[in-house]
Design a protein around this motif. Structure first.
Motif, PDB file in Angstrom:
ATOM      1  N   ILE A  15       0.838  -1.206   0.000  1.00 53.42           N
ATOM      2  CA  ILE A  15       0.000   0.000   0.000  1.00 53.42           C
ATOM      3  C   ILE A  15       0.871   1.253   0.000  1.00 53.42           C
ATOM      4  O   ILE A  15       0.640   2.183  -0.776  1.00 53.42           O
ATOM      5  CB  ILE A  15      -0.971  -0.025   1.191  1.00 53.42           C
ATOM      6  CG1 ILE A  15      -1.972  -1.173   1.022  1.00 53.42           C
ATOM      7  CG2 ILE A  15      -1.681   1.318   1.348  1.00 53.42           C
ATOM      8  CD1 ILE A  15      -2.753  -1.523   2.278  1.00 53.42           C
ATOM      9  N   THR A  16       1.887   1.280   0.843  1.00 54.07           N
ATOM     10  CA  THR A  16       2.779   2.438   0.900  1.00 54.07           C
ATOM     11  C   THR A  16       3.549   2.591  -0.402  1.00 54.07           C
ATOM     12  O   THR A  16       3.708   3.707  -0.915  1.00 54.07           O
ATOM     13  CB  THR A  16       3.756   2.315   2.089  1.00 54.07           C
ATOM     14  OG1 THR A  16       2.989   2.198   3.288  1.00 54.07           O
ATOM     15  CG2 THR A  16       4.677   3.513   2.189  1.00 54.07           C
ATOM     16  N   ALA A  17       4.032   1.484  -0.956  1.00 55.84           N
ATOM     17  CA  ALA A  17       4.762   1.537  -2.224  1.00 55.84           C
ATOM     18  C   ALA A  17       3.879   2.131  -3.316  1.00 55.84           C
ATOM     19  O   ALA A  17       4.304   3.011  -4.074  1.00 55.84           O
ATOM     20  CB  ALA A  17       5.236   0.143  -2.607  1.00 55.84           C
ATOM     21  N   LYS A  18       2.642   1.663  -3.402  1.00 56.12           N
ATOM     22  CA  LYS A  18       1.709   2.158  -4.423  1.00 56.12           C
ATOM     23  C   LYS A  18       1.419   3.644  -4.237  1.00 56.12           C
ATOM     24  O   LYS A  18       1.386   4.399  -5.200  1.00 56.12           O
ATOM     25  CB  LYS A  18       0.406   1.369  -4.352  1.00 56.12           C
ATOM     26  CG  LYS A  18      -0.694   1.920  -5.258  1.00 56.12           C
ATOM     27  CD  LYS A  18      -2.055   1.348  -4.920  1.00 56.12           C
ATOM     28  CE  LYS A  18      -2.709   1.962  -3.743  1.00 56.12           C
ATOM     29  NZ  LYS A  18      -3.425   3.210  -3.960  1.00 56.12           N
ATOM     30  N   THR A  59     -11.038  -0.920  -9.006  1.00 64.31           N
ATOM     31  CA  THR A  59     -10.317  -0.283 -10.113  1.00 64.31           C
ATOM     32  C   THR A  59      -8.910   0.161  -9.720  1.00 64.31           C
ATOM     33  O   THR A  59      -8.169   0.640 -10.559  1.00 64.31           O
ATOM     34  CB  THR A  59     -11.094   0.941 -10.629  1.00 64.31           C
ATOM     35  OG1 THR A  59     -11.267   1.867  -9.547  1.00 64.31           O
ATOM     36  CG2 THR A  59     -12.444   0.528 -11.189  1.00 64.31           C
ATOM     37  N   GLU A  60      -8.553   0.028  -8.481  1.00 66.13           N
ATOM     38  CA  GLU A  60      -7.232   0.472  -8.051  1.00 66.13           C
ATOM     39  C   GLU A  60      -6.130  -0.351  -8.688  1.00 66.13           C
ATOM     40  O   GLU A  60      -6.270  -1.553  -8.904  1.00 66.13           O
ATOM     41  CB  GLU A  60      -7.108   0.365  -6.530  1.00 66.13           C
ATOM     42  CG  GLU A  60      -7.747   1.495  -5.798  1.00 66.13           C
ATOM     43  CD  GLU A  60      -7.325   1.534  -4.347  1.00 66.13           C
ATOM     44  OE1 GLU A  60      -6.251   1.039  -4.014  1.00 66.13           O
ATOM     45  OE2 GLU A  60      -8.106   2.071  -3.555  1.00 66.13           O
ATOM     46  N   ASP A  61      -5.005   0.303  -8.947  1.00 63.24           N
ATOM     47  CA  ASP A  61      -3.841  -0.362  -9.530  1.00 63.24           C
ATOM     48  C   ASP A  61      -3.384  -1.547  -8.690  1.00 63.24           C
ATOM     49  O   ASP A  61      -3.017  -2.586  -9.238  1.00 63.24           O
ATOM     50  CB  ASP A  61      -2.670   0.619  -9.665  1.00 63.24           C
ATOM     51  CG  ASP A  61      -2.912   1.686 -10.719  1.00 63.24           C
ATOM     52  OD1 ASP A  61      -3.810   1.495 -11.558  1.00 63.24           O
ATOM     53  OD2 ASP A  61      -2.194   2.699 -10.693  1.00 63.24           O
ATOM     54  N   LEU A  62      -3.390  -1.391  -7.382  1.00 62.99           N
ATOM     55  CA  LEU A  62      -2.905  -2.458  -6.511  1.00 62.99           C
ATOM     56  C   LEU A  62      -3.801  -3.693  -6.594  1.00 62.99           C
ATOM     57  O   LEU A  62      -3.310  -4.824  -6.651  1.00 62.99           O
ATOM     58  CB  LEU A  62      -2.795  -1.963  -5.067  1.00 62.99           C
ATOM     59  CG  LEU A  62      -2.195  -2.938  -4.062  1.00 62.99           C
ATOM     60  CD1 LEU A  62      -0.826  -3.438  -4.498  1.00 62.99           C
ATOM     61  CD2 LEU A  62      -2.108  -2.266  -2.686  1.00 62.99           C
ATOM     62  N   VAL A  63      -5.097  -3.489  -6.628  1.00 64.15           N
ATOM     63  CA  VAL A  63      -6.021  -4.612  -6.740  1.00 64.15           C
ATOM     64  C   VAL A  63      -5.808  -5.307  -8.087  1.00 64.15           C
ATOM     65  O   VAL A  63      -5.765  -6.543  -8.161  1.00 64.15           O
ATOM     66  CB  VAL A  63      -7.483  -4.149  -6.571  1.00 64.15           C
ATOM     67  CG1 VAL A  63      -8.461  -5.257  -6.911  1.00 64.15           C
ATOM     68  CG2 VAL A  63      -7.699  -3.654  -5.146  1.00 64.15           C
ATOM     69  N   ARG A  64      -5.654  -4.536  -9.155  1.00 63.34           N
ATOM     70  CA  ARG A  64      -5.389  -5.125 -10.474  1.00 63.34           C
ATOM     71  C   ARG A  64      -4.085  -5.920 -10.461  1.00 63.34           C
ATOM     72  O   ARG A  64      -4.004  -7.009 -11.027  1.00 63.34           O
ATOM     73  CB  ARG A  64      -5.351  -4.045 -11.551  1.00 63.34           C
ATOM     74  CG  ARG A  64      -6.730  -3.652 -12.049  1.00 63.34           C
ATOM     75  CD  ARG A  64      -6.673  -2.885 -13.351  1.00 63.34           C
ATOM     76  NE  ARG A  64      -5.942  -1.640 -13.249  1.00 63.34           N
ATOM     77  CZ  ARG A  64      -6.462  -0.481 -12.877  1.00 63.34           C
ATOM     78  NH1 ARG A  64      -7.743  -0.399 -12.571  1.00 63.34           N
ATOM     79  NH2 ARG A  64      -5.732   0.603 -12.818  1.00 63.34           N
ATOM     80  N   VAL A 128       8.458  -8.494   6.540  1.00 66.02           N
ATOM     81  CA  VAL A 128       8.776  -7.185   5.977  1.00 66.02           C
ATOM     82  C   VAL A 128       7.576  -6.276   6.203  1.00 66.02           C
ATOM     83  O   VAL A 128       6.459  -6.574   5.757  1.00 66.02           O
ATOM     84  CB  VAL A 128       9.086  -7.284   4.467  1.00 66.02           C
ATOM     85  CG1 VAL A 128       9.446  -5.916   3.903  1.00 66.02           C
ATOM     86  CG2 VAL A 128      10.204  -8.289   4.221  1.00 66.02           C
ATOM     87  N   THR A 129       7.820  -5.188   6.921  1.00 66.53           N
ATOM     88  CA  THR A 129       6.754  -4.245   7.248  1.00 66.53           C
ATOM     89  C   THR A 129       7.326  -2.842   7.342  1.00 66.53           C
ATOM     90  O   THR A 129       8.520  -2.657   7.596  1.00 66.53           O
ATOM     91  CB  THR A 129       6.071  -4.624   8.575  1.00 66.53           C
ATOM     92  OG1 THR A 129       4.979  -3.723   8.818  1.00 66.53           O
ATOM     93  CG2 THR A 129       7.031  -4.588   9.749  1.00 66.53           C
TER      94      THR A 129
END
Length: 174
Positions: A15-18, A59-64, A128-129
């Motif tokens: 989530i943070t990366a996105k 529609t979010e990039d991460l979900v895709r 990893v967090t």
């Protein structure tokens, strides 16, 4: 020859990366490297993290990315006997700990963090967090603190990328 350790990635890393430094349009190499290192049997997550990520907008990039780009086997199931046993130990510790407020305990019980620690403990993986330790907190149960309690190694995104020798080289352009 020493066996390479595996990394178990928390949802906040994705989530943070996105949202920040590895946005899909800015740094596609990050996402490709995650998949590459998974195929090398070095990077994984748990099925509960997948559920957290898919709870976002369709529609979010991460979900895709999770649905279309992540290979089968990346999100490992946690419903095995040894992992369930470790998870039970973790939840008993959380529930019996007098420092945490009931709301913090309830929130922890519904998330993926306990499963991450349990899986990592059983499989000697590194969690990893991006979460920071807060051992005095009563309102939140932080993943690094649970890892420390159960002697599970943990680190952040950048430590994982360095250990995997990932480099994002600029190839020119504007």
């Amino acid at each position: 020859m020493m066996m390479a350790r595996t990394y178990l990635v928390d949802s906040d890393v994705f989530i943070t990366a996105k949202n920040l430094y590895y946005a899909f349009d800015l740094c596609p190499g990050f996402w490709k490297s995650v998949v590459h290192h998974h195929r090398e049997a070095r990077v994984f997550s748990v099925d509960r993290v997948r559920s957290e990520l898919l709870a976002g907008h369709k529609t979010e990039d991460l979900v895709r990315w999770v649905r279309d780009e992540v290979p089968d086997g990346f999100f490992v199931p946690v419903d095995t006997g040894a992992v369930v046993g470790a998870y039970t130990d973790i939840m008993l510790w959380v529930q019996r700990h007098p420092r945490f407020f009931d709301q913090a305990k309830a929130k922890f019980a519904t998330g993926a963090d306990g499963w991450l620690v349990a899986y990592a403990r059983v499989h000697d993986a590194i969690v990893v967090t991006n979460e920071q330790s807060a051992p005095g907190s009563r309102r939140e149960i932080k993943l690094p603190d649970v890892c420390d309690q159960f002697e599970v190694e943990h680190g952040n995104t950048f430590a994982m990328l360095r250990a995997l020798n990932v480099r994002f080289d600029w190839t020119g352009g504007g």
